[in-house]
Enzyme design. Structure first.
Site, PDB file in Angstrom:
ATOM      1  N   CYS A   8      -8.792   5.249   2.211  1.00  0.00           N
ATOM      2  CA  CYS A   8      -8.415   3.677   1.683  1.00  0.00           C
ATOM      3  C   CYS A   8      -8.063   2.814   2.703  1.00  0.00           C
ATOM      4  O   CYS A   8      -8.591   2.699   3.837  1.00  0.00           O
ATOM      5  CB  CYS A   8      -7.213   3.806   0.392  1.00  0.00           C
ATOM      6  N   ASN A  11      -4.159   3.722   4.415  1.00  0.00           N
ATOM      7  CA  ASN A  11      -3.686   4.995   4.386  1.00  0.00           C
ATOM      8  C   ASN A  11      -2.225   5.257   3.826  1.00  0.00           C
ATOM      9  O   ASN A  11      -1.764   6.025   4.414  1.00  0.00           O
ATOM     10  CB  ASN A  11      -4.137   5.784   5.630  1.00  0.00           C
ATOM     11  N   CYS A  13      -1.184   4.313   0.337  1.00  0.00           N
ATOM     12  CA  CYS A  13      -0.874   4.257  -1.396  1.00  0.00           C
ATOM     13  C   CYS A  13      -1.907   5.023  -2.068  1.00  0.00           C
ATOM     14  O   CYS A  13      -1.749   6.043  -2.428  1.00  0.00           O
ATOM     15  CB  CYS A  13      -1.284   2.627  -1.727  1.00  0.00           C
ATOM     16  N   ARG A  14      -3.194   4.466  -1.912  1.00  0.00           N
ATOM     17  CA  ARG A  14      -4.378   5.486  -2.779  1.00  0.00           C
ATOM     18  C   ARG A  14      -4.892   6.516  -2.049  1.00  0.00           C
ATOM     19  O   ARG A  14      -4.748   7.728  -2.619  1.00  0.00           O
ATOM     20  CB  ARG A  14      -5.458   4.617  -2.789  1.00  0.00           C
ATOM     21  N   SER A  15      -5.145   6.614  -0.767  1.00  0.00           N
ATOM     22  CA  SER A  15      -5.573   7.799  -0.166  1.00  0.00           C
ATOM     23  C   SER A  15      -4.622   8.889  -0.034  1.00  0.00           C
ATOM     24  O   SER A  15      -4.891  10.362  -0.076  1.00  0.00           O
ATOM     25  CB  SER A  15      -6.316   7.713   1.125  1.00  0.00           C
ATOM     26  N   ASP A 122      -6.344  -1.606  -5.398  1.00  0.00           N
ATOM     27  CA  ASP A 122      -4.966  -1.396  -4.494  1.00  0.00           C
ATOM     28  C   ASP A 122      -3.763  -1.642  -5.099  1.00  0.00           C
ATOM     29  O   ASP A 122      -3.598  -2.805  -5.389  1.00  0.00           O
ATOM     30  CB  ASP A 122      -5.292  -1.987  -3.381  1.00  0.00           C
TER      31      ASP A 122
END
Length: 150
Positions: A8, A11, A13-15, A122
């Site tokens: 993401c 690095n 939140c999402r990934s 995001d």
């Protein structure tokens, strides 16, 4: 051993969530999962507290992760690189050396049969609800990725 990278922007939140979710679905002896960001804003930091919290709600611990930046070397290490959105895709592909590198990169929601979206939004600037929605999207995609690795 298969090696999977989740990417993401920062690095945090999402990934990290995608990394933790996929790790919870595969045998760590057969599949190595990591995550990275296309920007270096948060290198060395733990995942966002809200990502940690939503993972914890699902019995996943991501507090051992540390943000890092995606590098060209990642193309040599990983078999598949799943990105969260088109911006991440373009940033990763811009570092590709050839078509083999590019072939490793895909949008993570392409793996999900349930999602009608192409991109994982995001959740950084939103509230906790956004993190719950992102978790659900990533969980669906990671279920399909895990099945494909068997």
């Amino acid at each position: 051993m298969k090696k999977i990278l989740m990417v993401c922007l920062g690095n945090i939140c999402r990934s990290p969530l995608a990394e933790g979710i996929l790790k919870s679905k595969v045998n760590g002896k057969d599949v190595f999962v990591d995550s990275a960001g296309t920007a270096a804003y948060h290198v060395g930091n733990l995942p966002d507290e809200r990502s940690i919290e939503v993972a914890k709600k699902h019995q996943i611990d991501i507090t051992n992760q540390s943000a890092r930046k995606f590098t060209m070397k990642d193309f040599d290490i990983f078999d598949s690189i799943f990105v969260m959105d088109k911006s991440n895709y373009h940033n990763v592909v811009a570092l590709a050396r050839d078509d083999n590198d590019i072939a490793k990169v895909s949008l993570i929601l392409d793996a999900s049969e349930k999602s009608t979206l192409l991109e994982v939004p995001d959740p950084y600037y939103g509230g906790n609800e956004g993190f719950d929605k992102v978790y659900t999207m990533l969980d669906d995609a990671c279920n399909e990725i895990a099945k494909s690795l068997i």
